[in-house]
Scaffold this motif. Structure first.
Motif, PDB file in Angstrom:
ATOM      1  N   PRO A 229      -3.088  31.435  79.897  1.00 58.31           N
ATOM      2  CA  PRO A 229      -4.208  32.384  79.911  1.00 58.31           C
ATOM      3  C   PRO A 229      -4.260  33.098  78.563  1.00 58.31           C
ATOM      4  CG  PRO A 229      -2.335  33.357  81.010  1.00 58.31           C
ATOM      5  CD  PRO A 229      -1.944  31.931  80.651  1.00 58.31           C
ATOM      6  N   THR A 230      -5.417  33.607  78.223  1.00 60.53           N
ATOM      7  CA  THR A 230      -5.540  34.414  77.004  1.00 60.53           C
ATOM      8  C   THR A 230      -5.586  35.892  77.394  1.00 60.53           C
ATOM      9  OG1 THR A 230      -7.951  34.439  77.065  1.00 60.53           O
ATOM     10  CG2 THR A 230      -6.898  32.602  75.871  1.00 60.53           C
ATOM     11  N   PRO A 231      -5.312  36.772  76.459  1.00 65.78           N
ATOM     12  CA  PRO A 231      -5.452  38.201  76.757  1.00 65.78           C
ATOM     13  C   PRO A 231      -6.868  38.554  77.222  1.00 65.78           C
ATOM     14  CG  PRO A 231      -4.213  37.914  74.730  1.00 65.78           C
ATOM     15  CD  PRO A 231      -4.728  36.548  75.131  1.00 65.78           C
ATOM     16  N   PHE A 232      -7.868  37.842  76.677  1.00 69.12           N
ATOM     17  CA  PHE A 232      -9.255  38.108  77.064  1.00 69.12           C
ATOM     18  C   PHE A 232      -9.490  37.865  78.558  1.00 69.12           C
ATOM     19  CE2 PHE A 232     -13.779  36.745  77.393  1.00 69.12           C
ATOM     20  CZ  PHE A 232     -14.357  37.970  77.089  1.00 69.12           C
ATOM     21  N   LEU A 233      -8.787  36.881  79.132  1.00 72.83           N
ATOM     22  CA  LEU A 233      -8.909  36.639  80.571  1.00 72.83           C
ATOM     23  C   LEU A 233      -8.538  37.898  81.340  1.00 72.83           C
ATOM     24  CD1 LEU A 233      -9.156  34.955  83.172  1.00 72.83           C
ATOM     25  CD2 LEU A 233      -6.785  34.230  82.792  1.00 72.83           C
ATOM     26  N   PHE A 234      -7.397  38.482  80.999  1.00 75.41           N
ATOM     27  CA  PHE A 234      -6.936  39.667  81.719  1.00 75.41           C
ATOM     28  C   PHE A 234      -7.828  40.881  81.445  1.00 75.41           C
ATOM     29  CE2 PHE A 234      -3.134  36.980  81.384  1.00 75.41           C
ATOM     30  CZ  PHE A 234      -2.892  36.801  82.748  1.00 75.41           C
ATOM     31  N   GLU A 235      -8.323  40.982  80.226  1.00 75.15           N
ATOM     32  CA  GLU A 235      -9.243  42.074  79.901  1.00 75.15           C
ATOM     33  C   GLU A 235     -10.533  41.957  80.707  1.00 75.15           C
ATOM     34  OE1 GLU A 235      -9.867  41.756  75.682  1.00 75.15           O
ATOM     35  OE2 GLU A 235      -7.741  42.066  75.252  1.00 75.15           O
ATOM     36  N   SER A 236     -10.987  40.730  80.910  1.00 67.67           N
ATOM     37  CA  SER A 236     -12.254  40.489  81.606  1.00 67.67           C
ATOM     38  C   SER A 236     -12.141  40.656  83.111  1.00 67.67           C
ATOM     39  CB  SER A 236     -12.759  39.077  81.313  1.00 67.67           C
ATOM     40  OG  SER A 236     -12.925  38.888  79.949  1.00 67.67           O
ATOM     41  N   LEU A 237     -11.111  40.066  83.703  1.00 68.51           N
ATOM     42  CA  LEU A 237     -11.001  40.059  85.163  1.00 68.51           C
ATOM     43  C   LEU A 237     -10.111  41.160  85.721  1.00 68.51           C
ATOM     44  CD1 LEU A 237     -10.823  36.241  85.912  1.00 68.51           C
ATOM     45  CD2 LEU A 237     -12.785  37.764  86.002  1.00 68.51           C
ATOM     46  N   GLY A 238      -9.255  41.724  84.896  1.00 65.29           N
ATOM     47  CA  GLY A 238      -8.337  42.769  85.358  1.00 65.29           C
ATOM     48  C   GLY A 238      -9.019  43.915  86.076  1.00 65.29           C
ATOM     49  N   PRO A 239     -10.074  44.480  85.503  1.00 62.89           N
ATOM     50  CA  PRO A 239     -10.735  45.605  86.179  1.00 62.89           C
ATOM     51  C   PRO A 239     -11.319  45.237  87.549  1.00 62.89           C
ATOM     52  CG  PRO A 239     -11.370  45.540  83.875  1.00 62.89           C
ATOM     53  CD  PRO A 239     -10.607  44.268  84.153  1.00 62.89           C
ATOM     54  N   ILE A 240     -11.816  44.023  87.675  1.00 62.30           N
ATOM     55  CA  ILE A 240     -12.375  43.605  88.970  1.00 62.30           C
ATOM     56  C   ILE A 240     -11.265  43.509  90.002  1.00 62.30           C
ATOM     57  CG2 ILE A 240     -13.464  41.697  90.228  1.00 62.30           C
ATOM     58  CD1 ILE A 240     -14.996  41.109  87.604  1.00 62.30           C
ATOM     59  N   TYR A 241     -10.185  42.811  89.639  1.00 67.83           N
ATOM     60  CA  TYR A 241      -9.103  42.607  90.596  1.00 67.83           C
ATOM     61  C   TYR A 241      -8.387  43.926  90.918  1.00 67.83           C
ATOM     62  CZ  TYR A 241      -9.729  37.561  90.319  1.00 67.83           C
ATOM     63  OH  TYR A 241     -10.239  36.289  90.388  1.00 67.83           O
ATOM     64  N   SER A 242      -8.227  44.801  89.941  1.00 68.95           N
ATOM     65  CA  SER A 242      -7.568  46.076  90.244  1.00 68.95           C
ATOM     66  C   SER A 242      -8.465  46.931  91.131  1.00 68.95           C
ATOM     67  CB  SER A 242      -7.171  46.814  88.969  1.00 68.95           C
ATOM     68  OG  SER A 242      -8.277  47.392  88.335  1.00 68.95           O
ATOM     69  N   GLY A 243      -9.780  46.836  90.950  1.00 64.47           N
ATOM     70  CA  GLY A 243     -10.704  47.556  91.828  1.00 64.47           C
ATOM     71  C   GLY A 243     -10.627  47.057  93.260  1.00 64.47           C
ATOM     72  N   VAL A 244     -10.503  45.753  93.420  1.00 60.97           N
ATOM     73  CA  VAL A 244     -10.372  45.169  94.752  1.00 60.97           C
ATOM     74  C   VAL A 244      -9.065  45.641  95.388  1.00 60.97           C
ATOM     75  CG1 VAL A 244     -10.040  42.999  96.028  1.00 60.97           C
ATOM     76  CG2 VAL A 244     -11.812  43.167  94.271  1.00 60.97           C
ATOM     77  N   ALA A 245      -7.986  45.619  94.620  1.00 60.29           N
ATOM     78  CA  ALA A 245      -6.689  46.057  95.153  1.00 60.29           C
ATOM     79  C   ALA A 245      -6.740  47.518  95.597  1.00 60.29           C
ATOM     80  CB  ALA A 245      -5.600  45.853  94.105  1.00 60.29           C
ATOM     81  N   LYS A 246      -7.386  48.368  94.826  1.00 69.03           N
ATOM     82  CA  LYS A 246      -7.507  49.784  95.205  1.00 69.03           C
ATOM     83  C   LYS A 246      -8.303  49.952  96.492  1.00 69.03           C
ATOM     84  CE  LYS A 246      -7.195  51.634  90.542  1.00 69.03           C
ATOM     85  NZ  LYS A 246      -7.931  52.207  89.421  1.00 69.03           N
ATOM     86  N   GLU A 247      -9.374  49.184  96.624  1.00 71.57           N
ATOM     87  CA  GLU A 247     -10.203  49.283  97.829  1.00 71.57           C
ATOM     88  C   GLU A 247      -9.455  48.782  99.056  1.00 71.57           C
ATOM     89  OE1 GLU A 247     -13.576  50.205 100.195  1.00 71.57           O
ATOM     90  OE2 GLU A 247     -12.750  50.965  98.316  1.00 71.57           O
ATOM     91  N   ILE A 248      -8.710  47.702  98.912  1.00 69.69           N
ATOM     92  CA  ILE A 248      -7.909  47.196 100.030  1.00 69.69           C
ATOM     93  C   ILE A 248      -6.863  48.236 100.431  1.00 69.69           C
ATOM     94  CG2 ILE A 248      -6.155  45.466 100.666  1.00 69.69           C
ATOM     95  CD1 ILE A 248      -7.839  43.429  99.044  1.00 69.69           C
ATOM     96  N   LYS A 249      -6.237  48.848  99.452  1.00 69.09           N
ATOM     97  CA  LYS A 249      -5.229  49.889  99.739  1.00 69.09           C
ATOM     98  C   LYS A 249      -5.873  51.058 100.475  1.00 69.09           C
ATOM     99  CE  LYS A 249      -1.602  52.567  97.528  1.00 69.09           C
ATOM    100  NZ  LYS A 249      -0.925  52.887  96.267  1.00 69.09           N
ATOM    101  N   ARG A 250      -7.080  51.458 100.055  1.00 69.65           N
ATOM    102  CA  ARG A 250      -7.784  52.559 100.716  1.00 69.65           C
ATOM    103  C   ARG A 250      -8.085  52.212 102.171  1.00 69.65           C
ATOM    104  NH1 ARG A 250     -12.338  53.865 102.656  1.00 69.65           N
ATOM    105  NH2 ARG A 250     -13.419  51.976 102.022  1.00 69.65           N
TER     106      ARG A 250
END
Length: 124
Positions: free
Chosen positions: A70-91
């Protein structure tokens, strides 16, 4: 599909990117996991490299082999989406009783297992 749309890739491309997010992989592993031919994987990787989401490098353990990273750009691009999903699931899960959380985890594990069985057997 929002993740795929965010970075402008197909569903199979996203499945490959999810694999790369866990660990670098060989193209043959991608082909086996996604049920694709080696030619299709080459085309898929060409697209991902062009989008700066993945890169192919020589396998240090096999002079003729390739490892896809993976490139750093992959994590920069998708990281916010996946972390948002994780926060919502936790809530959402915070409102569950302990036995409900246990049942939900079991259901998700069972569903994941079913997906793996079907995709590994070609839908048979």
């Amino acid at each position: 599909m929002k993740a795929a749309n965010t970075v402008g890739v197909s569903r199979n491309d996203l499945r490959c990117l999810n694999m790369l997010a866990e660990a670098p992989v060989k193209p043959s592993t991608i082909a086996a996991e996604l049920g694709l031919t080696t030619g299709s994987v080459t085309t898929l990787l060409d697209r991902l490299e062009k989008a700066n989401l993945a890169k192919r490098e020589r396998d240090p353990d096999d002079r003729r082999g390739i490892i896809v990273h993976p490139t750093p750009f992959l994590f920069e691009s998708l990281g916010p989406i996946y972390s948002g999903v994780a926060k919502e699931i936790k809530r959402i899960a915070a409102g569950y009783l302990p036995e409900e959380r246990k049942a939900a985890v079991k259901h998700l594990n069972d569903a994941s297992s079913a997906y793996e069985v079907v995709t590994s057997t070609g839908g048979q």
